[in-house]
Structures are given as structure tokens and as C-alpha cells.
Design a protein around this motif. Structure first.
Motif: not given
Length: 124
Positions: A9-10, A28-30, A82-85, A111-113
Motif C-alpha cells: 500500500d501507499f 487523498g487515498h490510502n 486515476s486508479s486506472e492509470l 484499490w482506492e478504497s
């Protein structure tokens, strides 16, 4: 065919340009990242690829992203982070290190969530 998976994770911030919705704002996201490596032949030791090797390669790439504003990174200056990129960036970067004659990165999921992810499989 054999398959191994690792996760890491990051944490990072980003905003999506030309996007209508809340994600257009800085946030932001984890992220959780899942990497799948596939191959048709095991090494003499009976493994496709040592989990530690995959994890080390992934950790090195994630150091570039961790606690960064992704929009400022070279890869995302003209692309939305984006999560895709993000999954594609990780796929391409890891493939250069992991791929071999009998194994290759098969997919990367970002995974953004806990219940939302994007997966990139490459263009092979």
C-alpha cells in the motif's frame, strides 16, 4: 500456468482534471496495490518467482508514489492520476523489472478504497 500475487500500500494525494465531481478537488487515498505474476514454468526451486523479489520490486516503485501529490509526478503531468492509470503506471514499471522468459506481470489492481479498484492487464 502458475500465478503469484503480492499486495502493498501507499498513501498519496491527487485530483482529477476535467472531471465533474468531488474527485476534481484535491484529496487523498490510502491505496492498496495487488500485483499478479503469471508464468508457465517454475524455477528449479519449485517457485515461479520468490515473493520477496516481487515485493521488493513493488516497494521500490511505490516509494516514488508514497506521500506525493501524484499530479506533480512526470508520468501524470499530462495524464490524470486515476486508479486506472496508476495501475497502468505500476504495471509498466514492474514489467520492466519482473518479466522474464517464462513469467510476466499479468495484472495490477489499484484499490482506492476497500470496495473500489481498477485493474490493468497490459496490451499483450
Amino acid at each position: 500456468m502458475y500465478e503469484v500475487k503480492v499486495t502493498a500500500d501507499f498513501a498519496a494525494a491527487h485530483n482529477l482534471r476535467n472531471f465533474r465531481g468531488r474527485c476534481e478537488n484535491l484529496h487523498g487515498h490510502n491505496w492498496k496495490v495487488e500485483v499478479t505474476v503469471r508464468g508457465d514454468r517454475l524455477e528449479d526451486s519449485g517457485v515461479l518467482m520468490d515473493f520477496g523479489e516481487v515485493k521488493d520490486a513493488l516497494r521500490k516503485v511505490l516509494q516514488e508514489l508514497d506521500h506525493q501529490y501524484l499530479n506533480d509526478l512526470a508520468y501524470f503531468r499530462h495524464k490524470n492520476p486515476s486508479s486506472e492509470l496508476i495501475a497502468r503506471f505500476l504495471f509498466e514499471t514492474l514489467s520492466a523489472v519482473v518479466d522474464g522468459p517464462h513469467r510476466r506481470v499479468y495484472s495490477v489492481s489499484a484499490w482506492e478504497s476497500k470496495d473500489s479498484c481498477a485493474t490493468y492487464y497490459g496490451e499483450r
